[in-house]
Design a protein around this motif. Structure first.
Motif, PDB file in Angstrom:
ATOM      1  N   PHE A 169       0.831  -1.212   0.000  1.00  0.00           N
ATOM      2  CA  PHE A 169       0.000   0.000   0.000  1.00  0.00           C
ATOM      3  C   PHE A 169       0.859   1.254   0.000  1.00  0.00           C
ATOM      4  O   PHE A 169       0.581   2.216  -0.703  1.00  0.00           O
ATOM      5  CB  PHE A 169      -0.871   0.028   1.264  1.00  0.00           C
ATOM      6  N   ALA A 170       1.924   1.231   0.825  1.00  0.00           N
ATOM      7  CA  ALA A 170       2.679   2.454   1.078  1.00  0.00           C
ATOM      8  C   ALA A 170       3.756   2.723   0.043  1.00  0.00           C
ATOM      9  O   ALA A 170       4.363   3.790   0.050  1.00  0.00           O
ATOM     10  CB  ALA A 170       3.313   2.364   2.460  1.00  0.00           C
ATOM     11  N   SER A 171       4.007   1.750  -0.850  1.00  0.00           N
ATOM     12  CA  SER A 171       5.163   1.898  -1.721  1.00  0.00           C
ATOM     13  C   SER A 171       4.826   2.660  -2.998  1.00  0.00           C
ATOM     14  O   SER A 171       3.721   2.562  -3.524  1.00  0.00           O
ATOM     15  CB  SER A 171       5.702   0.525  -2.094  1.00  0.00           C
ATOM     16  N   SER A 172       5.822   3.411  -3.487  1.00  0.00           N
ATOM     17  CA  SER A 172       5.676   3.995  -4.820  1.00  0.00           C
ATOM     18  C   SER A 172       6.762   3.420  -5.725  1.00  0.00           C
ATOM     19  O   SER A 172       6.895   3.816  -6.871  1.00  0.00           O
ATOM     20  CB  SER A 172       5.793   5.514  -4.751  1.00  0.00           C
ATOM     21  N   HIS A 173       7.536   2.481  -5.185  1.00  0.00           N
ATOM     22  CA  HIS A 173       8.655   1.880  -5.906  1.00  0.00           C
ATOM     23  C   HIS A 173       8.293   0.424  -6.185  1.00  0.00           C
ATOM     24  O   HIS A 173       7.806  -0.279  -5.295  1.00  0.00           O
ATOM     25  CB  HIS A 173       9.900   1.973  -5.004  1.00  0.00           C
ATOM     26  N   TRP A 174       8.541  -0.039  -7.416  1.00  0.00           N
ATOM     27  CA  TRP A 174       8.106  -1.388  -7.771  1.00  0.00           C
ATOM     28  C   TRP A 174       8.744  -2.480  -6.929  1.00  0.00           C
ATOM     29  O   TRP A 174       8.103  -3.473  -6.589  1.00  0.00           O
ATOM     30  CB  TRP A 174       8.384  -1.659  -9.252  1.00  0.00           C
ATOM     31  N   LEU A 175      10.017  -2.307  -6.561  1.00  0.00           N
ATOM     32  CA  LEU A 175      10.692  -3.347  -5.777  1.00  0.00           C
ATOM     33  C   LEU A 175      10.044  -3.522  -4.411  1.00  0.00           C
ATOM     34  O   LEU A 175       9.853  -4.636  -3.923  1.00  0.00           O
ATOM     35  CB  LEU A 175      12.175  -2.999  -5.590  1.00  0.00           C
ATOM     36  N   GLN A 213       1.409 -17.994  -7.033  1.00  0.00           N
ATOM     37  CA  GLN A 213       1.814 -16.684  -6.528  1.00  0.00           C
ATOM     38  C   GLN A 213       3.280 -16.387  -6.848  1.00  0.00           C
ATOM     39  O   GLN A 213       3.640 -15.253  -7.152  1.00  0.00           O
ATOM     40  CB  GLN A 213       1.585 -16.606  -5.013  1.00  0.00           C
ATOM     41  N   ALA A 214       4.113 -17.435  -6.797  1.00  0.00           N
ATOM     42  CA  ALA A 214       5.525 -17.239  -7.133  1.00  0.00           C
ATOM     43  C   ALA A 214       5.674 -16.866  -8.609  1.00  0.00           C
ATOM     44  O   ALA A 214       6.458 -15.978  -8.962  1.00  0.00           O
ATOM     45  CB  ALA A 214       6.312 -18.504  -6.817  1.00  0.00           C
ATOM     46  N   THR A 215       4.899 -17.523  -9.456  1.00  0.00           N
ATOM     47  CA  THR A 215       4.922 -17.194 -10.888  1.00  0.00           C
ATOM     48  C   THR A 215       4.508 -15.749 -11.121  1.00  0.00           C
ATOM     49  O   THR A 215       5.162 -15.002 -11.859  1.00  0.00           O
ATOM     50  CB  THR A 215       3.957 -18.121 -11.656  1.00  0.00           C
ATOM     51  N   ALA A 216       3.408 -15.353 -10.469  1.00  0.00           N
ATOM     52  CA  ALA A 216       2.918 -13.982 -10.633  1.00  0.00           C
ATOM     53  C   ALA A 216       3.947 -12.971 -10.131  1.00  0.00           C
ATOM     54  O   ALA A 216       4.195 -11.954 -10.786  1.00  0.00           O
ATOM     55  CB  ALA A 216       1.595 -13.816  -9.893  1.00  0.00           C
ATOM     56  N   ALA A 217       4.550 -13.281  -8.994  1.00  0.00           N
ATOM     57  CA  ALA A 217       5.545 -12.358  -8.430  1.00  0.00           C
ATOM     58  C   ALA A 217       6.771 -12.260  -9.343  1.00  0.00           C
ATOM     59  O   ALA A 217       7.327 -11.174  -9.530  1.00  0.00           O
ATOM     60  CB  ALA A 217       5.956 -12.819  -7.037  1.00  0.00           C
ATOM     61  N   ALA A 218       7.179 -13.392  -9.910  1.00  0.00           N
ATOM     62  CA  ALA A 218       8.320 -13.380 -10.831  1.00  0.00           C
ATOM     63  C   ALA A 218       8.004 -12.540 -12.069  1.00  0.00           C
ATOM     64  O   ALA A 218       8.838 -11.748 -12.537  1.00  0.00           O
ATOM     65  CB  ALA A 218       8.677 -14.805 -11.232  1.00  0.00           C
ATOM     66  N   MET A 219       6.772 -12.702 -12.583  1.00  0.00           N
ATOM     67  CA  MET A 219       6.345 -11.890 -13.735  1.00  0.00           C
ATOM     68  C   MET A 219       6.386 -10.401 -13.392  1.00  0.00           C
ATOM     69  O   MET A 219       6.835  -9.570 -14.184  1.00  0.00           O
ATOM     70  CB  MET A 219       4.910 -12.255 -14.136  1.00  0.00           C
ATOM     71  N   LEU A 228       8.164  -8.889 -11.065  1.00  0.00           N
ATOM     72  CA  LEU A 228       9.541  -8.439 -10.912  1.00  0.00           C
ATOM     73  C   LEU A 228      10.198  -8.256 -12.276  1.00  0.00           C
ATOM     74  O   LEU A 228      10.882  -7.256 -12.527  1.00  0.00           O
ATOM     75  CB  LEU A 228      10.323  -9.467 -10.080  1.00  0.00           C
ATOM     76  N   PHE A 229       9.965  -9.210 -13.156  1.00  0.00           N
ATOM     77  CA  PHE A 229      10.519  -9.119 -14.513  1.00  0.00           C
ATOM     78  C   PHE A 229       9.998  -7.873 -15.228  1.00  0.00           C
ATOM     79  O   PHE A 229      10.759  -7.118 -15.840  1.00  0.00           O
ATOM     80  CB  PHE A 229      10.155 -10.377 -15.301  1.00  0.00           C
ATOM     81  N   ALA A 230       8.668  -7.655 -15.110  1.00  0.00           N
ATOM     82  CA  ALA A 230       8.068  -6.503 -15.794  1.00  0.00           C
ATOM     83  C   ALA A 230       8.602  -5.192 -15.233  1.00  0.00           C
ATOM     84  O   ALA A 230       8.892  -4.258 -15.987  1.00  0.00           O
ATOM     85  CB  ALA A 230       6.554  -6.558 -15.647  1.00  0.00           C
ATOM     86  N   SER A 231       8.754  -5.111 -13.894  1.00  0.00           N
ATOM     87  CA  SER A 231       9.209  -3.842 -13.331  1.00  0.00           C
ATOM     88  C   SER A 231      10.686  -3.578 -13.649  1.00  0.00           C
ATOM     89  O   SER A 231      11.060  -2.427 -13.893  1.00  0.00           O
ATOM     90  CB  SER A 231       8.967  -3.802 -11.815  1.00  0.00           C
ATOM     91  N   THR A 232      11.512  -4.634 -13.684  1.00  0.00           N
ATOM     92  CA  THR A 232      12.914  -4.414 -14.085  1.00  0.00           C
ATOM     93  C   THR A 232      12.985  -4.027 -15.563  1.00  0.00           C
ATOM     94  O   THR A 232      13.770  -3.171 -15.945  1.00  0.00           O
ATOM     95  CB  THR A 232      13.782  -5.667 -13.852  1.00  0.00           C
ATOM     96  N   THR A 233      12.143  -4.655 -16.390  1.00  0.00           N
ATOM     97  CA  THR A 233      12.085  -4.277 -17.814  1.00  0.00           C
ATOM     98  C   THR A 233      11.703  -2.811 -17.951  1.00  0.00           C
ATOM     99  O   THR A 233      12.269  -2.066 -18.758  1.00  0.00           O
ATOM    100  CB  THR A 233      11.047  -5.144 -18.555  1.00  0.00           C
ATOM    101  N   PRO A 236       4.201   0.408 -22.980  1.00  0.00           N
ATOM    102  CA  PRO A 236       3.093  -0.568 -23.021  1.00  0.00           C
ATOM    103  C   PRO A 236       3.474  -1.998 -22.653  1.00  0.00           C
ATOM    104  O   PRO A 236       2.669  -2.710 -22.055  1.00  0.00           O
ATOM    105  CB  PRO A 236       2.628  -0.505 -24.487  1.00  0.00           C
ATOM    106  N   PHE A 237       4.710  -2.416 -22.957  1.00  0.00           N
ATOM    107  CA  PHE A 237       5.060  -3.820 -22.687  1.00  0.00           C
ATOM    108  C   PHE A 237       5.060  -4.163 -21.196  1.00  0.00           C
ATOM    109  O   PHE A 237       4.337  -5.061 -20.760  1.00  0.00           O
ATOM    110  CB  PHE A 237       6.411  -4.163 -23.344  1.00  0.00           C
ATOM    111  N   PRO A 238       5.857  -3.427 -20.350  1.00  0.00           N
ATOM    112  CA  PRO A 238       5.791  -3.743 -18.918  1.00  0.00           C
ATOM    113  C   PRO A 238       4.397  -3.519 -18.330  1.00  0.00           C
ATOM    114  O   PRO A 238       3.977  -4.248 -17.435  1.00  0.00           O
ATOM    115  CB  PRO A 238       6.806  -2.798 -18.282  1.00  0.00           C
ATOM    116  N   LEU A 239       3.659  -2.536 -18.852  1.00  0.00           N
ATOM    117  CA  LEU A 239       2.306  -2.270 -18.361  1.00  0.00           C
ATOM    118  C   LEU A 239       1.412  -3.499 -18.525  1.00  0.00           C
ATOM    119  O   LEU A 239       0.742  -3.938 -17.593  1.00  0.00           O
ATOM    120  CB  LEU A 239       1.691  -1.100 -19.135  1.00  0.00           C
TER     121      LEU A 239
END
Length: 335
Positions: free
Chosen positions: A20-26, A62-68, A70-75, A91-94
């Motif tokens: 809730f409190a984060s504005s950073h993807w990590l 959930q691990a798959t979703a979290a990995a996706m 993380l991948f999208a936010s690093t991209t 548009p791609f990471p979105l």
């Protein structure tokens, strides 16, 4: 052990709060991970093969979703040079992040894990999974701007239809509740792009209604539609109120569950999406059918062995009945 339980519940709260409190993807990703790790021991606490199987399925999805995610936010950081959740532009990471969050909350067509997982859990953990676990991904979905509307509308419409069709041939209450959850989430995602406040309203009313439904089934100790037939002897007053709660979940006026549907259909019509609104409204009829079936099993079926001498409802605990009373009242009369 109360200490372990307290630690796990604290972890559950902490994960959601961090997201809730984060504005950073990590940080957002970290919150989601803490959340998942905290609920897994709660899910597997009854060492039953079904519970362990459900926990494993949940963990993998959930691990798959979290990995996706993380991948999208690093991209996204690689392409645009910043990690801010609100400033997503590429548009791609979105798209990838939207799909990852959809997998996390169980939107169709990434919904197949939800009924299976919910079926293996007891009703209390199931309630946590159906309500609290949806908060963090929803907070992220609300914060992402300029997603392609087609994706959200497709996900939403698919979910309402799948949630309607899927629940029709179920006899297990937890699976019915899982499909009901998918359908409600579909409605929320449908309107997310056009009116986020309506999404929040729908989420809130869904929480209240699901809370009272789960508590009713918990009080009855029933997990299948057949077990509902003897609920007259277990909790007579509650049994006469439950159909109203279920019809509220189905979205029938004058009950609370009608409000978000009404406003969402109105907003969709304003946005010149009348065919979409029509499809969504028709899919709500499917859900209504299986809620009616549960109501019928509960109120219009008398069990052959009539146990009127035994009155277990006199001895139900106040810890369960007070929240149930509040939630049921809210579910029936908040319109």
């Amino acid at each position: 052990n109360p200490y372990i339980l307290a630690t796990l519940l604290f972890g559950l709260g902490l994960g959601t709060t961090i997201t809730f409190a984060s504005s950073h993807w990590l940080l957002a990703w970290m919150g989601l991970e803490i959340n998942t790790l905290a609920i897994i021991p709660l899910m597997a606490q009854h060492h039953h093969p079904r519970a362990v199987e459900a926990t494993t399925k949940y963990f993998l999805t959930q691990a798959t979703a979290a990995a996706m995610l993380l991948f999208a936010s690093t991209t996204n950081a690689w392409l645009t040079g910043q990690w801010d959740i609100q400033q997503m532009s590429h548009p791609f990471p979105l798209t990838l992040i939207t799909l990852a969050l959809a997998l996390k909350i169980g939107l169709a067509p990434m919904h197949t894990w939800l009924p299976e997982v919910l079926q293996g859990l007891d009703l209390t953990t199931g309630l946590v999974l159906s309500t609290w676990q949806k908060l963090a991904p929803f907070a992220l979905l609300l914060q992402i701007q300029n997603v392609n509307p087609t994706i959200l509308v497709t996900l939403g419409l698919a979910s309402t239809l799948v949630g309607g069709w899927g629940g029709l041939n179920q006899t297990q209450l937890r699976k019915v509740l899982a499909y009901s959850s998918i359908a409600h989430l579909g409605w929320m995602i449908l309107i997310l792009q056009y009116s986020p406040s309506l999404t929040l309203l729908a989420l809130l009313t869904y929480f209240v209604m699901t809370f009272s439904t789960f508590l009713v089934f918990k009080l009855n100790k029933s997990t299948s539609i057949n077990a509902l037939a003897i609920s007259w002897t277990k909790a007579p007053i509650l049994t006469s109120l439950t159909p109203l709660v279920l019809l509220s979940l189905g979205g029938l006026p004058p009950l609370t569950g009608f409000m978000p549907k009404w406003l969402i259909l109105q907003e969709l019509a304003k946005q010149n999406l009348a065919p979409l609104a029509t499809l969504a409204a028709l899919s709500a009829l499917l859900s209504l059918y299986f809620y009616l079936r549960i109501s019928y099993a509960m109120t219009l079926t008398m069990s052959p062995n009539n146990l009127t001498g035994v009155t277990p409802w006199r001895f139900s605990s106040p810890q369960l009945t007070l929240p149930l009373a509040i939630a049921t009242t809210a579910t029936i009369s908040l319109l």
